[in-house]
Design an enzyme around this catalytic site. Structure first.
Site, PDB file in Angstrom:
ATOM      1  N   ARG A  65       0.852  -0.986  -0.291  1.00 55.52           N
ATOM      2  CA  ARG A  65      -0.241  -0.283  -0.046  1.00 55.52           C
ATOM      3  C   ARG A  65       0.757   2.037   0.435  1.00 55.52           C
ATOM      4  O   ARG A  65       0.917   2.395  -1.068  1.00 55.52           O
ATOM      5  CB  ARG A  65      -1.155   0.198   1.067  1.00 55.52           C
ATOM      6  N   CYS A 125      -1.879   5.834   9.345  1.00 54.97           N
ATOM      7  CA  CYS A 125      -2.120   4.609   8.890  1.00 54.97           C
ATOM      8  C   CYS A 125      -2.757   5.016   7.834  1.00 54.97           C
ATOM      9  O   CYS A 125      -2.703   5.457   7.063  1.00 54.97           O
ATOM     10  CB  CYS A 125      -2.211   3.085   9.427  1.00 54.97           C
TER      11      CYS A 125
END
Length: 284
Positions: free
Chosen positions: A179, A238
């Site tokens: 990611r 995050c």
């Protein structure tokens, strides 16, 4: 000072403590039904979407999981019977990586000190033979928790943009490497990372057994990452401000306190025409 992480064997010794408030923080579409079928005896269930965040219509405004209003959270803590003297232990089924660490951070952020995340989560408690139940505890409502403001440091999008790449600051991205690198993005609309952020996946906080590394191991790991950056100049993020709390928990276990949570995280950043980096970055 309590360790932020509790060994399941120690939970057994706390089972009869009248001040113990046990929290089941499992999440997902069937989390509550699974809780109703079986949970650690005496545990209350918390819902990330309803209880630990105020989910906005547009994630560009604060990300996917902004913090709830402080008075709303104070009332919610009271509904769980949590007062300043409560000994709170939180577990989930993701080794504390999901809502357990988020709720831990939120309680610490209102000044509640006696709160811990159960090491290894539900699975470890079952292995330690902690009793289970299908009964939902009777309402234990008390007065609202006496708080007026969030006390732990947070960073907003503007601050992150201002310090990104500054050698005296550090932005830690705890998402999986794929990611961060922009190879794919399963949740948010754009893949990649904040320019200047360092990738330290939260999975590295755990050993092969799914338990947290020891405080000494975590300290060694994060001293390499943080170098000489002061803790108050570290920002952790995050996807939406939830799993970042797992790394804040690990930092605290390592004795590194004062790092900031970027609550909006990637879910906010990527929706606001901010610079986005892909490909090679800094990983640890």
């Amino acid at each position: 000072m309590l360790s932020p992480i509790l060994d399941p064997k120690d939970l057994l010794a706390l089972a009869q403590d009248k001040d113990l408030v046990l929290i089941d923080a499992r999440q997902g579409p069937d989390a509550f039904s699974q809780y109703q079928k079986e949970h650690l005896a005496g545990a209350w269930h918390v819902d990330l979407e309803k209880d630990l965040a105020t989910v906005p219509e547009d994630a560009a405004q604060g990300g996917r999981h902004p913090l709830p209003a402080i008075d709303q959270f104070a009332a919610y803590l009271g509904s769980l019977g949590i007062s300043p003297t409560s000994r709170v232990v939180i577990y989930d089924d993701k080794n504390g990586a999901n809502a357990a660490s988020r709720f831990w951070w939120m309680l610490k952020a209102v000044g509640h000190e006696p709160v811990q995340v159960l090491d290894g989560g539900l699975q470890a408690a079952l292995q330690a033979s902690f009793p289970t139940s299908h009964e939902v505890p009777a309402p234990a409502s008390t007065s609202a928790y006496p708080i007026t403001a969030w006390q732990r440091p947070t960073a907003n999008m503007e601050e992150v943009a201002q310090v990104a790449g500054d050698k005296n600051h550090l932005i830690i991205d705890v998402r999986d490497a794929y990611r961060y690198l922009g190879e794919s993005e399963p949740i948010d609309p754009v893949a990649g990372h904040i320019p200047g952020a360092v990738n330290v996946p939260l999975t590295g906080n755990l050993g092969p057994d799914g338990r947290f590394l020891s405080p000494a191991e975590l300290q060694e790991k994060y001293k390499v990452v943080t170098k000489d950056v002061a803790p108050e100049n570290i920002i952790v993020h995050c996807g939406s401000g939830v799993t970042a709390c797992h790394t804040l928990l690990a930092l605290e276990s390592a004795g590194i306190t004062g790092a900031k949570l970027y609550v909006g995280s990637w879910s906010e950043w990527c929706r606001n025409n901010r610079p986005i980096a892909v490909g090679e970055g800094t990983t640890a």
